[in-house]
Design a protein around this motif. Structure first.
Motif, PDB file in Angstrom:
ATOM      1  N   ILE A   1      -7.677  -4.400  -2.081  1.00  0.00           N
ATOM      2  CA  ILE A   1      -7.694  -3.355  -1.899  1.00  0.00           C
ATOM      3  C   ILE A   1      -6.534  -2.692  -1.557  1.00  0.00           C
ATOM      4  O   ILE A   1      -6.025  -1.622  -1.298  1.00  0.00           O
ATOM      5  CB  ILE A   1      -6.852  -3.707   0.072  1.00  0.00           C
ATOM      6  N   VAL A   2      -5.311  -3.618  -2.132  1.00  0.00           N
ATOM      7  CA  VAL A   2      -3.812  -2.901  -2.048  1.00  0.00           C
ATOM      8  C   VAL A   2      -3.742  -2.122  -3.285  1.00  0.00           C
ATOM      9  O   VAL A   2      -2.685  -1.274  -3.443  1.00  0.00           O
ATOM     10  CB  VAL A   2      -2.893  -4.184  -2.521  1.00  0.00           C
TER      11      VAL A   2
ATOM     12  N   ASP B   1      -6.523  -0.050  -4.414  1.00  0.00           N
ATOM     13  CA  ASP B   1      -7.571   0.800  -3.991  1.00  0.00           C
ATOM     14  C   ASP B   1      -7.174   1.799  -3.224  1.00  0.00           C
ATOM     15  O   ASP B   1      -6.902   2.823  -3.426  1.00  0.00           O
ATOM     16  CB  ASP B   1      -8.626   0.391  -4.166  1.00  0.00           C
TER      17      ASP B   1
ATOM     18  N   HIS C   1      -1.049 -11.971   4.523  1.00  0.00           N
ATOM     19  CA  HIS C   1      -2.487 -10.939   4.955  1.00  0.00           C
ATOM     20  C   HIS C   1      -3.772 -11.479   4.285  1.00  0.00           C
ATOM     21  O   HIS C   1      -4.729 -11.367   5.194  1.00  0.00           O
ATOM     22  CB  HIS C   1      -1.996 -10.113   4.279  1.00  0.00           C
TER      23      HIS C   1
ATOM     24  N   ILE D   1       0.917  -1.168  -0.299  1.00  0.00           N
ATOM     25  CA  ILE D   1       0.149  -0.132   0.030  1.00  0.00           C
ATOM     26  C   ILE D   1       0.885   1.971   0.128  1.00  0.00           C
ATOM     27  O   ILE D   1       0.485   2.179  -0.589  1.00  0.00           O
ATOM     28  CB  ILE D   1      -0.976  -0.524   1.432  1.00  0.00           C
TER      29      ILE D   1
ATOM     30  N   LEU E   1     -10.525  -9.846  -2.740  1.00  0.00           N
ATOM     31  CA  LEU E   1     -10.564  -8.239  -1.907  1.00  0.00           C
ATOM     32  C   LEU E   1      -9.274  -8.099  -1.625  1.00  0.00           C
ATOM     33  O   LEU E   1      -9.102  -6.704  -1.462  1.00  0.00           O
ATOM     34  CB  LEU E   1     -11.119  -9.058  -0.406  1.00  0.00           C
ATOM     35  N   GLN E   2      -8.171  -8.649  -0.777  1.00  0.00           N
ATOM     36  CA  GLN E   2      -6.950  -8.701  -0.760  1.00  0.00           C
ATOM     37  C   GLN E   2      -6.366  -8.036  -2.184  1.00  0.00           C
ATOM     38  O   GLN E   2      -5.595  -6.442  -1.889  1.00  0.00           O
ATOM     39  CB  GLN E   2      -5.854  -9.602  -0.567  1.00  0.00           C
TER      40      GLN E   2
ATOM     41  N   HIS F   1       1.961 -12.145   0.911  1.00  0.00           N
ATOM     42  CA  HIS F   1       0.101 -11.627   0.454  1.00  0.00           C
ATOM     43  C   HIS F   1      -0.538 -13.081   1.790  1.00  0.00           C
ATOM     44  O   HIS F   1      -1.492 -12.728   1.970  1.00  0.00           O
ATOM     45  CB  HIS F   1       0.225 -12.157  -0.856  1.00  0.00           C
TER      46      HIS F   1
ATOM     47  N   THR G   1      -4.366 -14.495   5.626  1.00  0.00           N
ATOM     48  CA  THR G   1      -5.217 -15.733   6.845  1.00  0.00           C
ATOM     49  C   THR G   1      -5.561 -13.693   7.786  1.00  0.00           C
ATOM     50  O   THR G   1      -6.889 -14.462   8.441  1.00  0.00           O
ATOM     51  CB  THR G   1      -4.127 -16.054   7.911  1.00  0.00           C
ATOM     52  N   ALA G   2      -4.983 -13.120   8.580  1.00  0.00           N
ATOM     53  CA  ALA G   2      -5.606 -12.250   8.844  1.00  0.00           C
ATOM     54  C   ALA G   2      -6.739 -11.180   9.013  1.00  0.00           C
ATOM     55  O   ALA G   2      -7.351 -11.353   9.611  1.00  0.00           O
ATOM     56  CB  ALA G   2      -4.023 -11.051   9.440  1.00  0.00           C
ATOM     57  N   MET G   3      -6.820 -11.214   7.230  1.00  0.00           N
ATOM     58  CA  MET G   3      -8.348 -11.093   6.830  1.00  0.00           C
ATOM     59  C   MET G   3      -9.521 -11.644   7.186  1.00  0.00           C
ATOM     60  O   MET G   3     -10.334 -11.695   7.566  1.00  0.00           O
ATOM     61  CB  MET G   3      -8.203 -10.744   5.512  1.00  0.00           C
TER      62      MET G   3
END
Lengths: 243, 243
Positions: B190-191, B193, B90, B76, B186-187, B87, B92-94
């Motif tokens: 997000i990065v 956007d 990220h 980002i 989605l990930q 990635h 798994t955290a999401m």
């Protein structure tokens, strides 16, 4: 349509209903119709509160910064230092590959959940080198403040759950936490040991006693993996990397 | 003491029993006595076969290479491209932060397990850019060969379990797989956007229709998150990043 403020470019959504409606029409390759209204709080299809989702997305974006936190250890190919996000992934993969070495009473999904969360506080607190005595003096305070801010970005129910995972990992008392901590230590050992160059142990003049102390949680958290530690240290001593 | 060949520096362990015994004595900071013999196959304390553990450790070392596989997307902060290991973390955290958006029937621990595993094949097959039509033609064949080799490093019971996770993710049919795939898409959104610069969409001249098609799995795999997609695309169109 109300803007999702946390994601929005300021002003980009103001009065743009017609364009949104254009987007909502099925376009090339779009396989199905929209489900209007799923973004409203309490809606039975979406179960979503806009404010709540904004908080969750802000947290997800914040997590991206963990990819820029560098650890002292390097990748096995020694091309660069390892960052905390990819380190965390490596640990979750190790938990799956080495699950059978978990102690009695450990819950593997919970181990993985803890490993995903365990270093998030480094976004604010940075990575603290295991063998840096002075940096470790205020590590607890720095990480507690980081946890307060970071998990505080989330809706309280979600934030509290993740914070509890972090606290359980740090306390290192439950079987799941002991296995998670053992894997964390073992990963550092493996990336130091694998190329045969002594890694950060040699680089920072770490002693055999310091490495053994650092690795001690493996002996109780994954006793079947302890011989891996002993053999790696043996190799490092033999090669003159540690004394 | 028999060498753990896969970890060994060649020759480093030959005939070194006395040094090992030295190491096994409690040293500075070593809190407890060794448990001799836990590394023997069938031992009741360690439950460990040396050959089996060698395979598992070889796999763990091999996984380190996923940290060097670069995706098209950038962090980002746009400081560099994202790698597949971070990635995966990220995602798994999401899954933990956005668990409530999983469809009915999804099993969150299994979602997380799948996300840990889902891109491991990129160690051999590389990252295939979503919008590169020709590269996607042989993606399946490349990744299947990669899965064969990579999961084949493990003892069959463990390798089969991880391979099944990968196959379930790829098939995208179960509720857990649909949620995992939704988060993966989605990930990327997000990065692309978050900084407001259009990310890889703008860089590679991707159209609105292509983005909508790419994101379509979110609509079924996490319908409550679909408005996030619509709004991000709206912003990108408004800003002139995609048309």
């Amino acid at each position: 349509m109300k803007s999702l403020g946390a994601l929005a470019v300021p002003g980009a959504n103001a009065g743009k209903e017609p364009e949104v409606e254009q987007l909502l029409k099925p376009g090339p390759g779009l396989p199905s119709a929209r489900q209007p209204g799923i973004r409203q709080p309490g809606d039975p299809h979406g179960h979503m509160s806009v404010d709540r989702l904004e908080q969750q997305l802000a947290f997800v974006r914040e997590l991206d910064r963990l990819k820029t936190v560098l650890r002292r250890t390097s990748l096995i190919d020694r091309s660069r230092r390892e960052n905390t996000a990819e380190h965390s992934w490596h640990l979750t993969a190790m938990a799956l590959a080495l699950a059978e070495y978990a102690p009695s009473g450990a819950d593997l999904p919970h181990v993985v959940e803890m490993l995903v969360v365990h270093d998030m506080v480094e976004i604010d607190a940075g990575d603290t080198f295991a063998f840096d005595v002075s940096a470790n003096l205020d590590k607890g305070a720095r990480e507690t403040a980081a946890a307060q801010r970071l998990f505080g970005l989330l809706p309280p129910d979600v934030g509290d759950r993740l914070r509890a995972c972090w606290e359980e990992f740090e306390a290192n008392e439950t079987p799941s936490a002991r296995f998670a901590n053992a894997l964390d230590r073992l990963q550092g050992l493996i990336v130091n040991d694998a190329p045969g160059d002594g890694g950060t142990w040699k680089l920072h003049g770490v002693s055999r006693g310091q490495v053994l102390e650092r690795m001690a949680p493996i002996e109780t958290g994954a006793p079947g993996l302890w011989p891996v530690v002993v053999e790696a240290i043996e190799r490092a001593v033999e090669a003159g990397h540690i004394a």
